[in-house]
Write an enzyme that holds these catalytic residues in place. Sequence first.
Site, short mmCIF file in Angstrom:
data_model
loop_
_atom_site.label_atom_id
_atom_site.label_comp_id
_atom_site.label_asym_id
_atom_site.label_seq_id
_atom_site.Cartn_x
_atom_site.Cartn_y
_atom_site.Cartn_z
CD1 TRP A 283 -2.03 -2.18 2.05
CD2 TRP A 283 -2.86 -1.50 0.09
NE1 TRP A 283 -2.99 -3.09 1.65
CE2 TRP A 283 -3.50 -2.70 0.46
CE3 TRP A 283 -3.21 -0.90 -1.12
CZ2 TRP A 283 -4.49 -3.31 -0.33
CZ3 TRP A 283 -4.19 -1.49 -1.91
CH2 TRP A 283 -4.82 -2.68 -1.52
CG ASP B 134 -3.15 3.81 4.33
OD1 ASP B 134 -4.19 3.60 4.99
OD2 ASP B 134 -2.86 3.16 3.29
CE LYS C 20 -8.37 -3.65 4.10
NZ LYS C 20 -7.55 -2.59 3.56
C1 LIG Z 1 -6.87 -2.15 2.24
C2 LIG Z 1 -5.88 -1.08 2.32
C3 LIG Z 1 -5.79 -0.07 1.36
C4 LIG Z 1 -6.66 -0.04 0.14
O1 LIG Z 1 -7.94 0.33 0.47
P1 LIG Z 1 -9.09 0.54 -0.63
O2 LIG Z 1 -10.18 1.11 0.22
O3 LIG Z 1 -9.40 -0.80 -1.18
O4 LIG Z 1 -8.60 1.47 -1.64
C5 LIG Z 1 -4.85 0.92 1.55
N1 LIG Z 1 -4.04 0.93 2.61
C6 LIG Z 1 -4.09 -0.04 3.55
C7 LIG Z 1 -3.15 0.01 4.72
C8 LIG Z 1 -5.00 -1.07 3.45
O5 LIG Z 1 -5.07 -2.03 4.38
#
Ligand SMILES: *Cc1c(COP(=O)(O)O)cnc(C)c1O
Length: 354
Positions: free
Chosen positions: A100, A167, A191
Amino acid sequence: MKKHNFSAGPCILPAEVMQKAAEAVLELDGIGLSLIEISHRSKEFVAVMEKARSLALELLNLEGKGYQALYLQGGASLQFAMVAYNLLENKAGYLNTGTWSDKALKEANIIGSGIEVASSKDKNYNYIPKGYTIPEGLDYLHLTSNNTIFGTQIKEFPKSDAPLVCDMSSDIFSRQLDFSKFDLIYAGAQKNMGPAGTTLVIVKEDLLGKVSRKIPSMLNYKTHISKDSMFNTPAVFPVYVSMLTLQWLKDLGGIDAIEEVNEKKAKLIYSEIDLNPLFKGFAAKEDRSNMNATFSLTDEKLKDTFDAMWKEAGINGLNGHRSVGGYRASMYNALTLESVGVLVDVMSDLERKA
Ligand SMILES: *Cc1c(COP(=O)(O)O)cnc(C)c1O
């Protein structure tokens, strides 16, 4: 029977949240209409959005500190671009700790100049880089607090003069941090806080308006701030379920309370991984994630037996990501200590049988 859901995302949500969400789809709070058939401008939904926004700031202890909470669409993946669009003028630093982060860096480089300040790619991202130098004069430093795929988590955040962007998709609301150290936090809801379809962005307002480029309205944080996250039709159902999940967390005692449970869950699984000779962990011990535990069998011949056993025990979602292999136990806020106990029992049963 309800399964023990270790899925990495979309993933488990609290049972009572599911119940309330299902009811609201049929009829919202006795108004004779479904949540998903009313106007997003109705007073009922405006109140939902306001509550979802204020709960987020309250739980993170960021109320009255110059932050705004937004519920946007496009996933965390759109934030990779949106962050750069809004904040990147000269150069930005990226700590590359996994798939990511790598994608976030690539997006930044479409828009401007993103610098990789350190990377753990040399060991398939099984650790968090330390002791690296952060260049001067960055527009921001971008971090990924928890690496969902590799099962690593930043325990100590770097000190930097640059604004911190993080993030937190897979560990937001799971542990106590001084969130005011961060200038922008984003997280896809699916998540740890809701269903797929909305992304929480927490942004310090004074960070914005400094880049010289023109920003399309939908990509401009200021647009969404000025319209209270209602510039266009928001993802009404995901926002509603996120609101319910945050309310659930608040009623439980907030982040402090859930962190305690999350630490117990992590201790339980990692001690089994370390003590059971049939398993080995993937991530470096000091960087292990409390959300996603990555591990594998020491003897691949046991795979079919182990897979049959955990499926038999009602466990779902244990297969590792294809770039790591093995197994991944995702233990988000709504997963109970009891479910982790079921998995640990299966692992020790395997040792007894093998
Ligand atoms: C799942 C995830 C993403 C991607 O998320 P989307 O909502 O599918 O774009 C980005 N960063 C992290 C740390 C993730 O776990």
